[in-house]
Design a protein around this motif. Structure first.
Motif, PDB file in Angstrom:
ATOM      1  N   ALA A 166     -32.609 -21.126  64.130  1.00 44.49           N
ATOM      2  CA  ALA A 166     -31.706 -22.124  63.547  1.00 44.49           C
ATOM      3  C   ALA A 166     -32.370 -23.496  63.467  1.00 44.49           C
ATOM      4  O   ALA A 166     -32.079 -24.275  62.554  1.00 44.49           O
ATOM      5  CB  ALA A 166     -30.420 -22.208  64.371  1.00 44.49           C
ATOM      6  N   PHE A 167     -33.270 -23.798  64.388  1.00 46.39           N
ATOM      7  CA  PHE A 167     -33.977 -25.076  64.335  1.00 46.39           C
ATOM      8  C   PHE A 167     -34.888 -25.146  63.115  1.00 46.39           C
ATOM      9  O   PHE A 167     -35.006 -26.194  62.470  1.00 46.39           O
ATOM     10  CB  PHE A 167     -34.792 -25.266  65.614  1.00 46.39           C
ATOM     11  CG  PHE A 167     -35.682 -26.479  65.603  1.00 46.39           C
ATOM     12  CD1 PHE A 167     -35.160 -27.754  65.654  1.00 46.39           C
ATOM     13  CD2 PHE A 167     -37.063 -26.341  65.533  1.00 46.39           C
ATOM     14  CE1 PHE A 167     -35.968 -28.865  65.635  1.00 46.39           C
ATOM     15  CE2 PHE A 167     -37.888 -27.439  65.514  1.00 46.39           C
ATOM     16  CZ  PHE A 167     -37.339 -28.719  65.571  1.00 46.39           C
ATOM     17  N   VAL A 168     -35.530 -24.028  62.777  1.00 45.71           N
ATOM     18  CA  VAL A 168     -36.384 -23.988  61.589  1.00 45.71           C
ATOM     19  C   VAL A 168     -35.548 -24.242  60.331  1.00 45.71           C
ATOM     20  O   VAL A 168     -35.941 -25.008  59.437  1.00 45.71           O
ATOM     21  CB  VAL A 168     -37.114 -22.640  61.504  1.00 45.71           C
ATOM     22  CG1 VAL A 168     -37.977 -22.578  60.245  1.00 45.71           C
ATOM     23  CG2 VAL A 168     -37.970 -22.416  62.742  1.00 45.71           C
ATOM     24  N   VAL A 169     -34.379 -23.616  60.261  1.00 45.48           N
ATOM     25  CA  VAL A 169     -33.494 -23.820  59.114  1.00 45.48           C
ATOM     26  C   VAL A 169     -33.069 -25.282  59.026  1.00 45.48           C
ATOM     27  O   VAL A 169     -33.036 -25.882  57.939  1.00 45.48           O
ATOM     28  CB  VAL A 169     -32.275 -22.887  59.216  1.00 45.48           C
ATOM     29  CG1 VAL A 169     -31.308 -23.153  58.076  1.00 45.48           C
ATOM     30  CG2 VAL A 169     -32.712 -21.433  59.218  1.00 45.48           C
ATOM     31  N   VAL A 170     -32.731 -25.880  60.162  1.00 46.69           N
ATOM     32  CA  VAL A 170     -32.308 -27.280  60.184  1.00 46.69           C
ATOM     33  C   VAL A 170     -33.419 -28.187  59.654  1.00 46.69           C
ATOM     34  O   VAL A 170     -33.181 -29.085  58.833  1.00 46.69           O
ATOM     35  CB  VAL A 170     -31.894 -27.678  61.621  1.00 46.69           C
ATOM     36  CG1 VAL A 170     -31.859 -29.191  61.769  1.00 46.69           C
ATOM     37  CG2 VAL A 170     -30.540 -27.101  61.965  1.00 46.69           C
ATOM     38  N   VAL A 171     -34.647 -27.961  60.108  1.00 46.00           N
ATOM     39  CA  VAL A 171     -35.764 -28.810  59.682  1.00 46.00           C
ATOM     40  C   VAL A 171     -36.019 -28.658  58.183  1.00 46.00           C
ATOM     41  O   VAL A 171     -36.200 -29.645  57.459  1.00 46.00           O
ATOM     42  CB  VAL A 171     -37.022 -28.478  60.500  1.00 46.00           C
ATOM     43  CG1 VAL A 171     -38.245 -29.177  59.927  1.00 46.00           C
ATOM     44  CG2 VAL A 171     -36.821 -28.882  61.959  1.00 46.00           C
ATOM     45  N   VAL A 172     -36.030 -27.421  57.702  1.00 48.16           N
ATOM     46  CA  VAL A 172     -36.313 -27.183  56.285  1.00 48.16           C
ATOM     47  C   VAL A 172     -35.243 -27.819  55.400  1.00 48.16           C
ATOM     48  O   VAL A 172     -35.536 -28.519  54.417  1.00 48.16           O
ATOM     49  CB  VAL A 172     -36.425 -25.672  56.014  1.00 48.16           C
ATOM     50  CG1 VAL A 172     -36.513 -25.400  54.524  1.00 48.16           C
ATOM     51  CG2 VAL A 172     -37.640 -25.093  56.723  1.00 48.16           C
TER      52      VAL A 172
END
Length: 839
Positions: A49-55
């Motif tokens: 979920a952190f990767v999705v947030v950053v992207v």
């Protein structure tokens, strides 16, 4: 003099934009810096979920910055768009677990996202790493990777000088992973004889610095080429470029310097910082909160055996495990057994309680189990758990508040609940636990040390004398022998006095039982009295027959501390546990729920292998004490008892800290303000969120209103007129007209009037010049009429615009940030030599 051409609004007079390729190169270098920052922050979250947030945040930042570039948005509009995207996109993205629930959970997610800029740091520092996607914990990350790239890209694309701040913002974003990260660095990397400490952090820092330096070098060269092309176009003289060899030489020298600096830092930094603790914000946060202010759970032990609690179901446990733990007391200071070390420094992580966002790793040698725990009549901050907790999921209407107030200590294997209102009837949660597959026998235990850990002054001499009299072997065999003799020669009693005509429930539950008085408390003095009685009895009777040596009266409160002292003297690490047994034959255990009378205390002893082994310490109650010995038991202070009005009185030598909480006077009524406090807190949070959103805009409006009021209420009429002119100029600037530089009032008014037919700017300029340079000062009526024209002009400047254009003009900062030209005042003593008044 020919009329000056109409001036375009300032938004249309920007410098020529950079080429598309330059915009893309600059964005690419900054994006690389933002991704490095995300890599440094990955250990904090460790969830897809952190990767999705950053992207998503980076994509939104590019869209907002590009829109601001395309439509010439001011900084306020860029900020407003960023805030809107943060709230709308951040609610489902940064709080996925809450949005999946009902409407109340969605509102909770929205509130958490809005308040994250103010309160999000607390969750970042009090939750145990990794954070996962717990509640709204991703909101601060989404805000940072949205706001910082938006600001950096806007500076890089739209400014001619402030672009140097763009890489600085990227480096600040990289610091997020360090400041809010773990207090320990990554494992060292060994490469032959070279050992690099914190290789991951060093690589990320070096990469971020190199990328930032690369952006600065590229942008400097690009701006230089633009300046040369502009000079060539203006003069027609072509400039000569450097030779290839010179360029390669400069590049080689620069690369060599950078490589040398990185190499020296890689070698010197680990050596210089060897042994130094890593100081981060997490190291300074102590989430123990109310624990230190709460009474020791062992001091409240006897309250569970009062008639109104002894048969009340406190909680029920369905599932694995043989014991349920309420509190673990690992420290003893001679007065109380405590959960926390009273001598520990603030922020000490060895006994820290942290929030568990997702799951904890199961210890080795365990098997997974799960338990469903439902609270009945139990109250308190100490939360019942089973074995080593790996995950917990709260249920019911107050699940969110319980999750927020849940703290856990993995070293003590105990939890506390500090939520509001906390544990109450009907509170329920499912706990995943790690249960040991096999526990060694007590006789097979091997101590992990050779010297006691308790302070010498806390251990009575009578205990050491009694241990010497037993002639017990060392190690686990000696511990088993001493604990068995202590329990066999003790006698169970939960009270100092009882009414024999109506004995308490706990006494009735023991069956054929002869009451013996014992006072509460577990201070060193109380334990000394217990072992002094054992020593005296053994000296008088002799032999080793336990039934004849019964002399120590008390319950688990005293015997758990006594047993802990014995284990400590043998070199074992030991702790006291307050809880209940879920199964058992000889000792009370929970059946159809854990009642007050099922609460017990035992000790846990650590083997040299690291495993903790529970040992029961409850004294026996079948072999009574001799009549002569009963006459010498507690209380040692003579007390006259009347059955009709008897009440419990602590002996003179008792430590007041040993007593539990005094019951409140039933006749004293107190007003419950909890509902009002909750309403005020929710209202305060809502107002705070509203102020965060609209506060900056209100400040701009207030600042302009104060400025206008001060100009219109100036003491001198000439100051009111010149202030009115300044007010008109500021309104024109905010509406998009150019600010004065070297123009006189007449020149500026002519240019404004040419671009806006019907303007009375020239009238205002003539009036202002006459007021400043005329011999006679203007009258109060003149200044008032002048301000009426100013107000009409202010309204006319934005009259033909739409709502958003008018709002943008009112909120513009251009007039507040401009440098006003030097003004001459009518207060000058000599008005005969007027000087040229500039705008």
């Amino acid at each position: 003099m020919s009329a000056a051409p109409p001036l375009r609004r300032r938004s249309a007079r920007r410098a020529d934009r950079a080429s598309t390729s330059a915009l893309l190169i600059g964005a690419g270098l900054l994006d690389l810096l933002f991704l490095i920052a995300a890599i440094t922050a990955w250990p904090i979250y460790q969830t897809p979920a952190f990767v999705v947030v950053v992207v998503v945040a980076l994509a939104a930042a590019h869209v907002i910055a590009a829109a601001g570039l395309r439509w010439r948005w001011s900084g306020w509009w860029v900020a407003l768009a960023t805030i809107g995207v943060y709230v709308l996109v951040g609610t489902p993205l940064a709080a996925p677990t809450l949005v999946a629930g009902g409407l109340d959970q969605i509102l909770l997610a929205l509130r958490g996202v809005v308040t994250a800029p103010v309160t999000g740091w607390k969750d970042l520092l009090t939750l145990e790493l990794p954070l996962g996607s717990y509640q709204t914990i991703l909101a601060p990350a989404f805000l940072l990777w949205l706001a910082v790239p938006t600001a950096a890209l806007s500076l890089a694309w739209r400014t001619r000088r402030l672009w140097v701040l763009a890489p600085a913002l990227g480096l600040a974003l990289t610091a997020f992973g360090v400041v809010f990260g773990a207090p320990s660095v990554s494992p060292p990397v060994r490469w032959g004889p070279i050992t690099v400490t914190g290789a991951r952090e060093m690589a990320a820092g070096a990469a971020a610095l190199l990328v930032a330096l690369g952006f600065l070098v590229w942008r400097t060269m690009y701006e230089r080429r633009r300046a040369l092309r502009a000079a060539e176009a203006a003069t027609g003289v072509r400039t000569t470029s450097r030779t290839t060899s010179a360029t390669l030489g400069r590049v080689g020298i620069s690369i060599g310097m950078v490589v040398a600096a990185v190499a020296v830092g890689t070698v010197a930094a680990p050596w210089a910082l060897a042994g130094a603790p890593r100081q981060v914000l997490r190291s300074e946060i102590d989430p123990r909160l109310e624990i230190q202010q709460s009474l020791s759970p062992l001091a409240e032990y006897r309250s569970f055996f009062s008639d109104d609690v002894v048969d009340e179901v406190l909680f029920t446990v369905s599932g694995g495990g043989e014991r349920v733990r309420v509190a673990t007391l690992s420290f003893y200071d001679g007065r109380l057994a405590r959960v926390l070390d009273p001598a520990a420094a603030p922020g000490d992580q060895s006994t820290a309680f942290v929030r568990v966002p997702s799951a904890l790793a199961a210890p080795s040698g365990t098997r997974p189990e799960s338990a469903q725990i439902t609270i009945g009549g139990y109250r308190g901050i100490w939360m019942p758990t089973v074995d080593a907790l790996t995950a917990v999921q709260f249920r019911g209407p107050n699940a969110s508040s319980l999750a927020d107030g849940f703290f856990y200590s993995a070293s003590a294997q105990m939890a506390v609940q500090l939520g509001d209102p906390g544990l109450g009837s009907g509170s329920a949660y499912r706990q995943d636990a790690a249960v040991p597959t096999r526990l060694p026998a007590v006789a097979d235990l091997v101590p992990g040390g050779s010297s006691p850990r308790f302070a010498p002054e806390t251990v009575p001499e009578s205990l050491q004398e009694w241990m010497r009299m037993q002639e017990a072997p060392a190690g686990g065999q000696g511990l088993q022998l001493l604990i068995d003799r202590l329990r066999a020669r003790g006698y169970l009693s939960h009270a100092l006095t009882v009414d024999q005509s109506a004995p308490p429930r706990w006494q009735a539950d023991l069956g054929d039982y002869t009451f013996a008085p014992s006072r509460a408390g577990h201070s060193t003095d109380r334990i000394d009295a217990l072992f002094s009685a054992l020593v005296q009895r053994q000296n008088e009777v002799g032999g080793d027959e336990d039934a004849r040596l019964v002399a120590a009266v008390g319950d688990d409160e005293q015997f758990s501390v006594a047993a802990a002292m014995i284990a400590d003297q043998l070199g074992f690490a030991v702790r006291i546990v307050v809880g209940a047994r879920l199964s058992g034959e000889d000792l009370p255990a929970c059946e159809d729920g854990c009642r007050g009378g099922d609460v017990s205390a035992w000790i846990e002893v650590q083997d040299v292998s690291g495993v903790w082994v529970p040992i029961d310490v409850t004294p026996q109650w079948t072999a009574g004490m001799s009549p002569d010995d009963l006459q010498n038991r507690d209380p040692e202070v003579p007390t006259e008892v009347h059955e009709q009005d008897a009440e419990q009185v602590l002996p003179g030598e008792a430590d007041p800290a040993d007593a539990g909480d005094s019951p409140e006077d039933p006749g004293e009524e107190t007003t419950d303000w909890s509902g009002l406090w909750s309403a005020l807190r929710i209202g305060g949070i809502s107002v705070l969120a509203l102020l965060i959103l609209i506060g900056p805009f209100l400040l701009v409006l207030i600042a302009k209103a104060v400025r206008r009021r001060s100009r219109r209420s100036a003491p001198a009429a000439v100051d009111r007129v010149t202030g009115g002119w300044d007010e008109y100029v500021d309104a024109a600037i905010d509406s998009g007209l150019p600010a004065p530089r070297t123009h006189t009032r007449q020149e500026l008014a002519t240019l404004h009037a040419a671009s806006a037919p019907g303007s009375r700017a020239t009238t205002l300029a003539s009036w202002a010049d006459r007021s400043v340079f005329d011999v006679a000062p203007p009258s109060a009526e003149d200044s008032e009429r002048f301000w009426q024209i100013v107000e009409e002009e202010r309204a006319r400047l934005i009259a033909d615009r739409g709502f958003w254009a008018r709002l943008r003009a009112r909120l513009s900062l251009r007039s507040l940030l401009r440098r006003p030209a030097r003004t001459d005042r009518a207060a000058a003593p000599d008005r005969s030599e007027p000087r040229r008044r500039t705008a």
